[in-house]
Design an enzyme around this catalytic site. Structure first.
Site, mmCIF file in Angstrom:
data_model
loop_
_atom_site.group_PDB
_atom_site.id
_atom_site.type_symbol
_atom_site.label_atom_id
_atom_site.label_comp_id
_atom_site.label_asym_id
_atom_site.label_seq_id
_atom_site.Cartn_x
_atom_site.Cartn_y
_atom_site.Cartn_z
ATOM 1 N N CYS A 100 13.004 -29.112 -14.785
ATOM 2 C CA CYS A 100 13.690 -30.061 -15.681
ATOM 3 C C CYS A 100 14.533 -31.005 -14.838
ATOM 4 C CB CYS A 100 14.571 -29.292 -16.665
ATOM 5 S SG CYS A 100 15.779 -30.314 -17.534
ATOM 6 N N CYS A 104 16.762 -36.972 -19.574
ATOM 7 C CA CYS A 104 16.154 -37.516 -20.793
ATOM 8 C C CYS A 104 17.021 -37.320 -22.032
ATOM 9 C CB CYS A 104 14.798 -36.870 -21.043
ATOM 10 S SG CYS A 104 13.953 -36.313 -19.582
ATOM 11 N N THR A 191 22.059 -29.372 -20.982
ATOM 12 C CA THR A 191 21.213 -29.665 -19.821
ATOM 13 C C THR A 191 21.877 -30.676 -18.903
ATOM 14 O OG1 THR A 191 19.244 -29.215 -21.113
ATOM 15 C CG2 THR A 191 18.945 -30.573 -19.156
ATOM 16 N N GLU A 257 21.924 -25.483 -17.174
ATOM 17 C CA GLU A 257 22.372 -25.474 -18.572
ATOM 18 C C GLU A 257 23.812 -24.970 -18.604
ATOM 19 O OE1 GLU A 257 20.249 -26.562 -20.917
ATOM 20 O OE2 GLU A 257 18.520 -26.670 -19.571
ATOM 21 N N HIS A 292 13.247 -36.174 -28.451
ATOM 22 C CA HIS A 292 13.188 -35.129 -27.413
ATOM 23 C C HIS A 292 11.913 -34.295 -27.553
ATOM 24 C CE1 HIS A 292 15.250 -33.941 -23.874
ATOM 25 N NE2 HIS A 292 15.150 -32.659 -24.155
ATOM 26 N N TYR A 296 8.991 -33.777 -24.388
ATOM 27 C CA TYR A 296 8.322 -32.577 -23.871
ATOM 28 C C TYR A 296 6.832 -32.828 -23.632
ATOM 29 C CZ TYR A 296 12.372 -29.532 -24.716
ATOM 30 O OH TYR A 296 13.597 -28.939 -24.666
ATOM 31 N N CYS A 299 7.449 -34.201 -19.837
ATOM 32 C CA CYS A 299 8.052 -33.384 -18.762
ATOM 33 C C CYS A 299 7.367 -32.039 -18.608
ATOM 34 C CB CYS A 299 9.546 -33.217 -19.002
ATOM 35 S SG CYS A 299 9.998 -31.952 -20.213
ATOM 36 N N GLU A 447 13.021 -22.873 -22.855
ATOM 37 C CA GLU A 447 13.359 -24.191 -23.400
ATOM 38 C C GLU A 447 12.187 -24.792 -24.170
ATOM 39 O OE1 GLU A 447 16.119 -26.938 -21.109
ATOM 40 O OE2 GLU A 447 14.148 -27.824 -20.853
#
Ligand code: SF4
Length: 487
Positions: A100, A104, A191, A257, A292, A296, A299, A447
């Site tokens: 990660c 974003c 994050t 996190e 978001h 995904y 990413c 996640e």
């Protein structure tokens, strides 16, 4: 100055010198801390890519807000093509970091707040949109990292915020002053928080009349007085403290996190973008989540590419690369990964302009994308584990290779096919371990399940957006069945 380099970004975070609790100790100098530095490096990639000869054009984009080139990680999407380019950019960053890269969340928060404040102002005569435009133009000019904070602790999930034994379990306004508001509460799973310059805080659910104190959206610098940080643990995280680049799996990069606590924090009025307008909390949550969920599709696919590559490499080192069942498992991994990518691209290509002018993804397809993300990386991890073999869970420490007594044994019995050095075989196994069971699995698996909302949240949205009634009409008309006027 827009378009910082990675080094300039790192220096700016070092200068902030935040304090956070790390493994039970108040700590400073976090930018150099072994548990934090890998995540700082991952974010730095998002800056360096804007200066890269090969991919820089994807990361640089004209901002109508500032009239200048900005990093796409701060961009307000101006077209469906922009939304697609965002996904391509995220896949590339996943390829480069294998983890990660954290930047974003603020991008997705900004695009949601931009359109919601516009519509709120138009309906209620509030003045939030201009404030947000001014704020975000500053973020773009300074090329900042903005953490997006949505997830409240929630306490008893069967109760509304006002019904909790402790009302702070949902972040809320505790005081309203002429020049701003005072907020109290916390946000989990933040994050990249310790690598960010700013935070945008949003409500975590659609609020109702009577819940005005919880309907608050605002921005703060990360070093605002009263904000406290507690770094979350990751599986095998203390391997990062051992200093061995092999055993950590991903030798350079990592995610982060953080539990973030707001202990009666003052937010100046010019940084407040929603305060009590409960009807706009739902659209804000829905749009942020949709952006978001689209993210995904980029990413996780980028990290998935790395996992597929590592799996193919270990198959070669194990001497089974030509076995038909291994080839088929790799094909299945590619199929799953590209299906996620197809969802990310599809919800982007079908994006439409909001009333404010920036573009929003197709909500149905973004939720389909994320629901697949809750499943496919787990299946890919299973297939990678299958191909890698049992050594994935029992491999000796890399330092054993240097032990004068057992080192020669470890080298001899870790001999790989094709003359591969045992150390290279160890590296590949550790990278796969990192992604399927180690620190990297926090982002790649857990996640994928819960980030941007747990699977049930996507199912609810798919149920709402799927328009079953229209599909019933299709079937009814095809069969010549008249409408049922009795129901
Ligand atoms: Fe970006 Fe993916 Fe990390 Fe979210 S999980 S911040 S989309 S890299």
């Amino acid at each position: 100055m827009p378009l910082k380099t990675g080094d300039e970004y790192v220096a700016s975070i070092e200068a902030l010198d935040l304090e956070a609790n790390v493994l039970g100790e108040p700590s400073r100098g976090l930018a150099g801390h072994a548990l934090v530095r890998p995540s700082l490096r991952a974010v730095a990639v998002t800056y360096d890519c804007a200066h890269d000869n090969e991919v820089g054009a994807l990361f640089r984009v004209h901002s109508p807000l500032t009239g200048e080139q900005v990093n796409r990680f701060t961009h307000l999407h101006q077209s469906a093509a922009d939304l697609v380019d965002k996904v391509l950019m995220q896949r590339h960053c996943g390829n480069r970091t294998g983890c990660c890269f954290q930047r974003c969340v603020g991008l997705d928060a900004a695009n949601a707040v931009y359109s919601v404040t516009y519509e709120c102002d138009r309906a209620l005569g509030t003045g939030y949109h201009r404030r947000f435009r001014d704020y975000w133009a500053w973020v773009q000019r300074e090329d900042l990292v903005v953490a997006g904070a949505m997830t409240d602790p929630k306490g008893d999930r069967g109760r509304r915020p006002s019904e909790q034994a402790d009302p702070d379990l949902y972040l809320r306004v505790v005081d309203r002053q002429p020049d701003g508001v005072v907020v109290r509460g916390a946000k989990f799973h933040q994050t990249g928080m310790l690598n960010s310059h700013e935070i945008i805080v949003m409500p975590t659910l659609a609020l109702r009349p009577g819940e005005e104190d919880w309907a608050v959206c605002f921005a703060l610098p990360v070093d605002a007085p009263g904000v406290h940080y507690v770094l979350g643990r990751q599986a095998s995280d203390t391997r990062k403290l051992e200093g061995d680049p092999v055993d950590v799996g991903n030798p350079t990069f990592g995610g982060q996190e953080v539990l973030t606590v707001f202990d009666d924090v003052f937010v100046p009025a010019e940084r407040v973008f929603l305060d009590g307008e409960v009807d706009w909390s739902g659209p804000l949550v829905e749009r942020f989540a949709a952006y978001h969920r689209q993210s995904y599709g980029g990413c996780k696919v980028g990290v998935g590419d790395v996992l597929i590559g590592a799996t193919a490499l270990i198959a070669e080192m194990n001497g089974v690369a030509r076995a038909s069942h291994v080839r088929d498992k790799l094909v299945e991994m590619i199929h799953l990964n590209e299906t996620l990518f197809a969802c990310g691209v599809a919800c982007s290509a079908r994006g439409l302009p909001t009333a404010a002018g920036n573009y929003l993804v197709d909500l149905l397809l973004a939720n389909v994308c994320k629901l697949n993300v809750t499943r496919f990386p787990y299946e890919m991890a299973r297939l990678a584990t299958d191909v890698a073999g049992g050594l994935l869970g029992t491999l000796p420490a890399a330092r054993e290779l240097d032990d004068p007594e057992v080192g020669p044994y470890v080298r001899k019995y870790l001999a790989a096919a094709g003359g591969w050095d045992p150390l290279q075989r160890m590296k590949v196994l550790r990278l796969i371990e990192n992604l399927v069971a180690g620190a990297g699995a926090v982002a790649y698996l857990i996640e994928s399940m819960h980030g941007a909302g747990s699977p049930m949240a996507q199912r609810i949205m798919i149920g709402r957006q799927g328009d079953v009634a229209a599909k019933v009409e299709l079937a009814r008309k095809l069969l010549g069945i008249p409408p049922n006027n009795h129901s």
